[in-house]
Every structure is written in structure tokens, then in C-alpha cells.
Design an enzyme around this catalytic site. Structure first.
Site, mmCIF file in Angstrom:
data_model
loop_
_atom_site.group_PDB
_atom_site.id
_atom_site.type_symbol
_atom_site.label_atom_id
_atom_site.label_comp_id
_atom_site.label_asym_id
_atom_site.label_seq_id
_atom_site.Cartn_x
_atom_site.Cartn_y
_atom_site.Cartn_z
ATOM 1 C CG ASP A 293 -2.201 0.847 0.877
ATOM 2 O OD1 ASP A 293 -2.106 1.745 0.013
ATOM 3 O OD2 ASP A 293 -3.259 0.640 1.489
HETATM 4 C C1 BGC Z 1 -5.111 3.120 -0.008
HETATM 5 C C2 BGC Z 1 -5.237 2.100 -1.100
HETATM 6 C C3 BGC Z 1 -5.062 2.747 -2.454
HETATM 7 C C4 BGC Z 1 -3.713 3.426 -2.479
HETATM 8 C C5 BGC Z 1 -3.387 4.062 -3.810
HETATM 9 C C6 BGC Z 1 -3.890 3.989 -0.164
HETATM 10 O O1 BGC Z 1 -3.917 5.060 0.716
HETATM 11 O O2 BGC Z 1 -5.099 2.466 1.244
HETATM 12 O O3 BGC Z 1 -6.501 1.478 -1.022
HETATM 13 O O4 BGC Z 1 -5.179 1.809 -3.466
HETATM 14 O O5 BGC Z 1 -3.695 4.445 -1.471
HETATM 15 O O6 BGC Z 1 -4.135 5.178 -4.049
#
Ligand code: BGC
Length: 770
Positions: A293
Site C-alpha cells: 500500500d
Molecule cells: C489506499 C489504497 C489505495 C492506495 C493508492 C492507499 O492510501 O489504502 O486502497 O489503493 O492508497 O491510491
């Protein structure tokens, strides 16, 4: 739709690729897995260590300062080394420019895999995932995600960070809206449908996108529902509850996974070898790649798990994490770790190979660029809007309808007051990620009602006091997400808006109140300690009901809210969630009877936040809530849900009978057939969601009081009857036994129920024998 690179280059590797890809027999869709691996290996042989590490990196299109500090400007990295992926670039022209940079100017000419959160639409925004799951219609979910994929791919996005398949048992958690709810069986079915929809099948079709199951795993169990907080999940609950949707996604062919942010049993998921290697690769045989993530590798330091950046890179990499999202930690530290002999170049190759293989399989080398002129046709396909409207109709749950107030008869109304701070909302109907792509026009609820009733009925709108968070969201500042607070008002301004809203109700034949949460209130970093209707919405609702006018409450929100008063005093309640771009039209279709509600809850609806976590598939206790003396786990409230899992009304009624379970006894290796009749006992055509639940009465572990093990949507004309058939086999009957540490089907007695929600009373039983 996609076009080939215009320029050819003369490096040996590129010539080799050109030879291979121009062979008519070796089109990316046709080459065998052996050939895919051979091509990846050939590339790896020609790549420098730094170029390989660049493939293990996802670069932030927003030039995030942490990334720049660790690795320099993304464009410089692309030009010099190429990049595995780039994210947070929603604009087609930027994507095209960066792709040209990689393909034409980097030494290896390896195309970038562009990723974005296309969670429920790119241009055409479908209802948010929790809403889509409420349809209990995997086919529809698959179709919607296929449209989302085609729109995204048409402009060059080849990878979505979806589906989010986290089980959520706690409505305080802000990200409940992004998943399918609390149940592993339904969650698995919806996960499968989303993977197939996004990818266009088990393999990524040329006009679809690579799916990414997330957040692997256990994010929904964050302590207290507080976003990012630690999860403590016993192994048996991982296997029986949290992992099944991920396993279903892997079985459906999902090509990538995203590791979660939080600590899982004291080891951050993004450095958790048990999750990333033992379960994912060794047990499930997953062949794709894992991305962290956002910044999660660097965050291993903040978690107190890694000493420094080098240790973070080492721990994430050796746990099995292929790609670093946005932190630049791999770019900075993996090279030195190889030089120090702590990681071998062979290990780097093994981690980069699945990324290269993915690009090869997807045909990115042959077709790195989108044809932006052709994309307009895809993005503006009227069929997409129709599907979004159908999806929204099927996602909204009728929670209450006293004396059949709904559907409304417009010929009997002269005036309607649409009241509430979400009545004219547009972006707030899209949910966080729906606002973050390139959404097309959004139909607000008041506009949907206006176009439904035409000029014969006067429709007045009154906003009421603004709603906002008391603690601002960190996401409000991210411009491409477009989410905004409603401005803070002085007490006098709020009172004026309140009074105007009540006056509008008094002047009208009927009030449609549109209340709930702006999308900044139900999203990432949007957990709540209370679930009430905030910012005087509850008081406004009570004041409007006190006018004596009939009131329909339409909820726009991302989680169940505390609506105990409304559930007693407001005659009709429609849960619309975040319904997407066609939300206003779909609400109007349902309110006026052009569509019949058919959605059902995929989460247990609590009476208040103090009841959370709340879920239907809990274990029995020594004094079940059915005991007349011990009917609650609390002394000050009932501990049962206000509306149970699986619940949802229709404008017609259904009866369930004639349950047949056969055979009455079977070997543990056998199957049980269950049939039941469902009859439309009302006066309209409608769709029932027939649900099957089981309970194992004893065994090597206490088993949940009920577990969903089958469901089917059945559309019936008035008076019509249909027999629904379910089969219970190993998949449905097995569980991971904490005592035996293995999957078991046990020779025990079982209950079975069939009906319209998790309190179904039509009961049968069967036994399994050795
Ligand atoms: C989120 C993810 C997301 C990623 C990219 C993160 O803050 O937890 O779900 O896919 O950002 O935007």
C-alpha cells in the site's frame, strides 16, 4: 483501440522483442506461459541491477517528497531506468507522455504499467462497492467492473487497485464502503465477480485491466474500527473469515495483490512473510505480484518494525513484497543490500520476473499507448450509463415502508420538498474513489426527482444546515479526489437553513429527506466513534416529521448509521449508499415505482456505535439472546441488529416454503441438496434474494450460529412460484479447525434455513457421517 509504438530502437533486446512480437503466432494473448517466462528471463539477463529495481518500484505521479528524497524525480528515474509502474496520474495525456518517456528513452524500453484506483468506474461511476454488493448480483458486479476496466484501459490505465475484499464487521471503520460487507461467502462471490469483470476473465483481456486484490489482509479488523490501527486476528479467523475472499480472487485469476497497512498480530502486513509468502505463494500458488500500500514499506519504520530504510526494504522484500508503492525505499536501498550480500541478484530477478511477465502477458510491449481519439467512444458509450442506472437501482435497500407509502404516485402529488444537505449533492454521490478518476456528469437526487415528475409536480429544494467533519480529512487536500467539506456555518446561518427546510416541508405535500454523510465521512481516514446523523440532521428530520407531512428518508452514506428514531417514526427509508453518477435517476425510479427495490444488507445494521463490532455469524453463548431472561448482552440496549444481515424489503412480498433437504444423512465427502419454493405473494413483479444459511451443531470447534452458504436472485411475477436449488458440498461445509489445525468437514448434525434474510425461519436439518 490501442496502438503500437511508432518508433523502433536498435538495442539488441529491443530487436529481439520486435522479432518476437511481430510474429503472428506469438501475439501476447497466445504465447504460452513458458514463452512468457523465457521472454522475462531474456529481459532480466540484459538488465542492470538498477533497472531491475526500477521494475520493483511504483513511482508517484504527484512527485511525492518522500519519493523524491529517496530516489529523485520520478521522470528522471523513468528516463534513466524505466519503471515498474506509475500511479496517481489520472490524465490520459500525462500517461501518454510518461509512457513515451519510458518506451522511447529508457535503455530497455520497457513499458510502464499505469495504476489507478478505478474502484467502481472511471468515467461512468457505478455505485460504491458496498452498494454493488448489496445487489447480491455477481453477474451485474462483473458487468460493471468490465465497463470500468474498458474505460480505464482506453486511456492507458492498465491496472486497478481493486477489488477491495476486506471483510468489515465494524461500521465505525470508514472503509467498510469499499468492500462487500461482513460475510466471507458473499465476499468471495463478489471478489470473484470483480476480478473477472476487471480483467475480462482469468487472464487480462487486451481491453481490460489487471486487478489487484487488497488490502492483504485483515485491514477490516482494525482495533475499535480506527483506520490503520492494529488487527489481532487468530489464525482460524483468518482462514475462516478474512482470507476466503482473497482466496476466491486468486482462484479467479487475480494478477496482483496489495499488502495492507496495518500490523497483523504484531507484524505489519507489508512485512509479513506468513501472509505474503507462506499463504499467498506457497499455499495458494499465486503467480502474480504484490505491491505495497502507499508508502507502506517506509512505514515499517514508523510501525516500529524496521530500524531504518535499509531494514525496511530488507524486511518487506524478504517477506515477499515485489513492488514498492511510492516510497522509493527499494530504489534507494535494494542496490546496497545486494552489494552487501544480504540479498542476492537472483532474489531480485525472482521478484522482478512476475512484474515483467505480467507486462508481457498483457501485451504492453506490443501496445504501450492508448489511442486517445478512440477512447472517447468508449468513455461516452450510452450503454454504460444504462448499466450504471440499473446497478444503482439494484444497490439501494428499502429498509422501511409503512402502509406502503412507497412507491409514490406522482398523479396524486402537487408538490414535493426535497430536503437535506445531500439532496443536491453530486461529487458526494460518487464516494471517495469515484471522485478521483474522471467522472462524467452526476445526477443529483433533486434533479432525478425533477426529471421523473416533470412540470406537473412542483419540486422545491431546501439544503438545511451544512454537514462536515469535526476533524478534517487528510484527503481533502488531494486535488484529484475533488472531495470537499460543506463550508462551516455560523449558528445563525445554520438556524436559517434549518428553518427554511422545515418551512419547505410545510408548503409541500410530501418531503423527501436526503441525509447521511458527505463522502469525506465514509472513506479512508474516516472512521467514526459515533454513527449518528451529524450536524443537526437528526433534529431536522424530527422537525420535518413533526410537520405531519409524509416523509421519505433517503440515506446517502458509506456505512450503517444510527437511525433508531427514524426506524420508528419515518414511514419510508431507502438506503441509497453512494450510488454513483446515475444515483439521482435511480432513487427517482425506485421512489416512483419504475423499479422495485431488490437489494439486501451485506452488513448487520447496529442500533448504535456501542454495539460494534456486530455481525450475524457470531458464535452461540451459554445464554443465547433467544433466552427470555438473557436477551441482550447489554443492560441499556438490545444487542441484536436494528436490521439483520441479508435484510431488504420490496414493493411486493415473498413467501418461502416447501423446504426439502436430501439426503437426510450423507458421508462427509458427499453433498446435500436443498430445495425450497419462493412465491411472490404481492401484487407487483419483484426480485427476491433467496438465502441459505447453515449451522453445525457441535464439532472440534464452536461454529457460528448461522453462516450464509448459498443465495440466488429470483424475479417473479405476482403469484408466481419458483423452486430454488442449492448444493452443499465440501466448499460450503468445511472450516479450518483451530484444534486440528486443518480444514475439516465433520460428521455432525447441521441446521439449514432458507429465506429472505439471516433470521429466516424455514428450517430443515441433515447429518454428515464418517
Ligand atoms: C489506499 C489504497 C489505495 C492506495 C493508492 C492507499 O492510501 O489504502 O486502497 O489503493 O492508497 O491510491
Amino acid at each position: 483501440m490501442l496502438q503500437s509504438p511508432r518508433k523502433y530502437f536498435c538495442s539488441a533486446s529491443f530487436l529481439f522483442l520486435v522479432l518476437i512480437i511481430n510474429s503472428p503466432l506469438l501475439n501476447a494473448q497466445q504465447i504460452s506461459e513458458e514463452q512468457v517466462t523465457a521472454r522475462a528471463n531474456d529481459l532480466l539477463k540484459q538488465m542492470t541491477l538498477d533497472e531491475k529495481i526500477a521494475q520493483l518500484s511504483q513511482l508517484p505521479g504527484n512527485k511525492d517528497p518522500l519519493f523524491v528524497k529517496n530516489a529523485g524525480f520520478p521522470e528522471d528515474v523513468i528516463q534513466k531506468l524505466g519503471a515498474g509502474s506509475v500511479l496517481w496520474v489520472p490524465e490520459p495525456k500525462q500517461i501518454d507522455r510518461l509512457q513515451h518517456l519510458a518506451v522511447e528513452q529508457s535503455r530497455m524500453h520497457i513499458p510502464i504499467l499505469f495504476g489507478l484506483d478505478v474502484i467502481h468506474g472511471y468515467r461512468t461511476i457505478f455505485p460504491a462497492p458496498l452498494a454493488m454488493a448489496s445487489s447480491w448480483n455477481p453477474k451485474l458486479v462483473e458487468q460493471a467492473q468490465s465497463v470500468a476496466a474498458q474505460e480505464a484501459r482506453s486511456i492507458g490505465i492498465a491496472w486497478t487497485f481493486a477489488p477491495m475484499v476486506d471483510i468489515a464487521r465494524d461500521a465505525r471503520w470508514g472503509r467498510m464502503i469499499e468492500g462487500a460487507g461482513e460475510d466471507p461467502y458473499l465476499g468471495a462471490a463478489i471478489a470473484r465477480a470483480q476480478v473477472l469483470g476487471f480483467q475480462g476473465g482469468a487472464q487480462v483481456a487486451p481491453d481490460h485491466v489487471l486487478a489487484c486484490m487488497k488490502h492483504y489482509a485483515g485491514y477490516g479488523a482494525a482495533d475499535g474500527g480506527r483506520d490503520y490501527d492494529s488487527s489481532y486476528i487468530p489464525e482460524e479467523l483468518m482462514w475462516n473469515l478474512y482470507l476466503p475472499p482473497f482466496k476466491a480472487a486468486v482462484d479467479a485469476g487475480v494478477g496482483s495483490a496489495m499488502s495492507a497497512y496495518m500490523d497483523l498480530n504484531d507484524v505489519p502486513a507489508s512485512g509479513n512473510k506468513w501472509l505474503l509468502t507462506d499463504v499467498l505463494r506457497k499455499t495458494w500458488n499465486f503467480k502474480g505480484f504484490v505491491v505495497s500500500d502507499a508508502f507502506a514499506i517506509d512505514s515499517l519504520i514508523k510501525h516500529g518494525y524496521a530500524r531504518d530504510g535499509s531494514d525496511a526494504a530488507y524486511k518487506a522484500f524478504t517477506a515477499g513484497l515485489n513492488m514498492d508503492m511510492a516510497s522509493g525505499t527499494y530504489l534507494k536501498y535494494l542496490g546496497p543490500l545486494v552489494q552487501q550480500g544480504r540479498i542476492s541478484e537472483q532474489q531480485i530477478d525472482d521478484m522482478a520476473r512476475p512484474i515483467l511477465e505480467t507486462k508481457i502477458r498483457m501485451g504492453l510491449f506490443e501496445h504501450p499507448y492508448a489511442d486517445l481519439a478512440a477512447s472517447e467512444k468508449v468513455l461516452n458509450d450510452p450503454e454504460h450509463l444504462k448499466l450504471a442506472r440499473t446497478a444503482a437501482q439494484q444497490s439501494m435497500i428499502l429498509l422501511r415502508n409503512e402502509n406502503n407509502l412507497l412507491p409514490l404516485d406522482k398523479s396524486k402529488l402537487q408538490s414535493i420538498a426535497v430536503i437535506g444537505p445531500l439532496g443536491d449533492a453530486t461529487i458526494d454521490l460518487l464516494s471517495m474513489w469515484g471522485s478521483g478518476t474522471a467522472p462524467g456528469p452526476v445526477v443529483s437526487i433533486v434533479d432525478g426527482i425533477r426529471s421523473k415528475v416533470g412540470s406537473a409536480v412542483k419540486v422545491e429544494f431546501a439544503h438545511g444546515p451544512n454537514i462536515s467533519r469535526s476533524i478534517p480529512s487528510p484527503f481533502e487536500d488531494i486535488s484529484f479526489l475533488k472531495m470537499k467539506e460543506q463550508p462551516k456555518q455560523s449558528p445563525a446561518e445554520a438556524k436559517k437553513a434549518f428553518d427554511e427546510a422545515v418551512a419547505a416541508a410545510k408548503r409541500s405535500d410530501l418531503a423527501v429527506m436526503v441525509l447521511g454523510e458527505i463522502d469525506l465521512m465514509s472513506a479512508e481516514s474516516a472512521s467514526r466513534s459515533s454513527l449518528g446523523l451529524s450536524n443537526q440532521q437528526e433534529q431536522l428530520l424530527e422537525a420535518v416529521v413533526a410537520t405531519g407531512k409524509p416523509v421519505v428518508l433517503v440515506l446517502i452514506n458509506g456505512r450503517p448509521l444510527e437511525i433508531n428514531w427514524a426506524s420508528q417514526h419515518v414511514p419510508a427509508i431507502l438506503e441509497a449508499w453512494y450510488p454513483g453518477g446515475q444515483g439521482g435517476n435511480a432513487v427517482a425510479d425506485l421512489l416512483f415505482g419504475d423499479a422495485n427495490p431488490s437489494a439486501h444488507l451485506t452488513v448487520s445494521w447496529p442500533r448504535g456505535a456501542g454495539e460494534e463490532p456486530l455481525y450475524y455469524n457470531h458464535n452461540l453463548t451459554q445464554l443465547p439472546e433467544t433466552d427470555p431472561k438473557f436477551k441482550s448482552r447489554y443492560l441499556d440496549a438490545l444487542s441484536t441488529p436494528l436490521y439483520p444481515f441479508g435484510y431488504g424489503l420490496s414493493y411486493t412480498t415473498f413467501a418461502f416454503d416447501n423446504l426439502n433437504v436430501s439426503p437426510a444423512s450423507a458421508a462427509v465427502s458427499g453433498t446435500i441438496d436443498v430445495t425450497a419454493d419462493v412465491t411472490n405473494t404481492g401484487k407487483r413483479e419483484g426480485t427476491a434474494v433467496v438465502q441459505l444459511y447453515i449451522h453445525q451443531r457441535a464439532g472440534s470447534a464452536s461454529r457460528p450460529v448461522r453462516q450464509l452458504k448459498g443465495f440466488e436472485r429470483v424475479t417473479l411475477a405476482p403469484g408466481a412460484k419458483q423452486t430454488v436449488h442449492f448444493t452443499l458440498g465440501k466448499e460450503e461445509l468445511q472450516f479450518y479447525s483451530p484444534l486440528l489445525k486443518e480444514w475439516v468437514v465433520e460428521p455432525e448434525q447441521f441446521d439449514v434455513w432458507v429465506g429472505g434474510d439471516s433470521t429466516a425461519t424455514l428450517h430443515g436439518e441433515f447429518a454428515l457421517t464418517k
